[in-house]
Scaffold this active site. Structure first.
Site, PDB file in Angstrom:
ATOM      1  N   TYR A 246      35.130   8.065   4.458  1.00 58.88           N
ATOM      2  CA  TYR A 246      34.185   7.943   3.339  1.00 58.88           C
ATOM      3  C   TYR A 246      32.778   8.311   3.833  1.00 58.88           C
ATOM      4  CZ  TYR A 246      34.000   3.084   5.238  1.00 58.88           C
ATOM      5  OH  TYR A 246      33.921   1.986   6.045  1.00 58.88           O
ATOM      6  N   HIS A 294      32.988   9.006   9.681  1.00 63.39           N
ATOM      7  CA  HIS A 294      32.303   9.826   8.674  1.00 63.39           C
ATOM      8  C   HIS A 294      32.325  11.310   9.037  1.00 63.39           C
ATOM      9  CE1 HIS A 294      31.105   6.001   7.187  1.00 63.39           C
ATOM     10  NE2 HIS A 294      30.441   5.710   8.281  1.00 63.39           N
TER      11      HIS A 294
END
Ligand code: C5P
Length: 318
Positions: A246, A294
């Site tokens: 995410y 990430h």
């Protein structure tokens, strides 16, 4: 003789009035027709919200960045959000928690939309080591809105990162006390984070997360805002094409700025020479950290693309 002079003066006056009337009405006419054709959304040299086909493929004005008392999260968005940190509880439980949240905090986010007579400038300040020796401090402090995130400190680093903060974005595990002019912007990754927010401002939070969290927090209750899980999903899907687990807090902060500011200037983003997200205030401990879960490279490329499209100015430091 005198009467001839009087007539001449009268004629000159009449001509002067006619020329004045004609010019001013022509000016007004031109102004009005130009305004009719195009009213700029803001008063900056360039406004983020000005249409641009490439940008509009990703930017969706209708996604609400913040939760509000009247907002209702869809089942679909909730399912996506549940997957982030293995949330077990259901949407009904989430809704009850959000209702409790808005008994304490402002039920509407403190955000002003764009206006043709205003230019709201924002500095988004990430925590990159590239801020060291940058001397960006005064430039950062000159913005209307200054967004910082997590533990990004200012004391002792003012020359490079500035000293003002209007918004600090964090989650419980990266929280800190704030002064009473700074907005606390919570990025919730699970229902426990919403419970933490309530507890931290009331009786104290005694729950357990994956690492220790502050039981209480000093900040102004009226300046609390909570990022909408649907906005987080939108950033992941539309802006990062679902790369990585995410988006990073920093990238969410940057897209948030595109939604709430007229002009966006970006500082403190970029890995060090070994590809790690190291900070300007400390030596990196975990040399294998890279950019964690990430999609750091993808986020960086997206920032560069936005800079090329003149949607933001990217200050890359040293
Ligand atoms: O490390 P931390 O998550 O607190 O940093 C805040 C944000 O700043 C990150 O989420 C990331 O987007 C950005 N960052 C960066 N390069 C670094 C450190 C942080 O782009 N070297």
């Amino acid at each position: 003789m005198m009467s001839k002079v009087r007539v001449l003066i009268s004629l000159l006056c009449v001509t002067g009035v006619c020329v004045f009337l004609r010019d001013s009405s022509l000016e007004t006419f031109l102004e009005r027709s130009l305004q009719h054709q195009y009213t700029r959304p803001c008063a900056c040299e360039k406004c983020v919200s000005e249409d641009d086909p490439l940008f509009m493929q990703r930017f969706n004005k209708s996604v609400e960045p913040f939760l509000s008392a009247k907002y209702s999260l869809s089942e679909d968005d909730f399912s996506w959000w549940k997957g982030l940190q293995a949330e077990k509880r259901n949407l009904t439980f989430y809704n009850t928690t959000v209702d409790n949240l808005f008994k304490i905090f402002p039920s509407n986010p403190d955000v002003v939309g764009p206006s043709p007579d205003r230019c709201r400038t924002c500095a988004v300040v990430g925590n990159s080591v590239n801020l060291k020796r940058s001397h960006y401090g005064p430039l950062i402090d000159s913005h209307d809105v200054i967004l910082r995130m997590n533990h990004g400190r200012t004391e002792g680093y003012e020359a490079d990162v500035g000293k003002r903060t209007t918004h600090r974005i964090f989650y419980p595990e990266s929280s800190m006390d704030l002064d009473n002019t700074t907005h606390l912007v919570l990025v919730p990754f699970k229902i426990l984070d919403l419970e933490w927010l309530i507890g931290a401002f009331t009786t104290g939070f005694s729950g357990k997360s994956y690492m220790p969290v502050n039981s209480k927090i000093k900040a102004k209750k009226d300046l609390v805002m909570v990022i909408n899980p649907a906005f987080m999903r939108y950033v992941h899907v539309k802006w990062l094409e679902e790369k990585g687990r995410y988006p990073s807090t920093g990238f969410m902060a940057l897209v948030l700025a595109l939604h709430i500011c007229d002009e966006v200037n970006v500082f403190g983003y970029g890995a060090d020479k070994d590809g790690n997200w190291s900070h300007y205030w400390e030596k990196l401990r975990d040399k294998k950290f890279k950019t964690g879960i990430h999609p750091g490279n993808h986020e960086y490329e997206m920032i560069q693309q936005l800079a090329k499209q003149l949607k933001l100015n990217f200050y890359t430091g040293w």
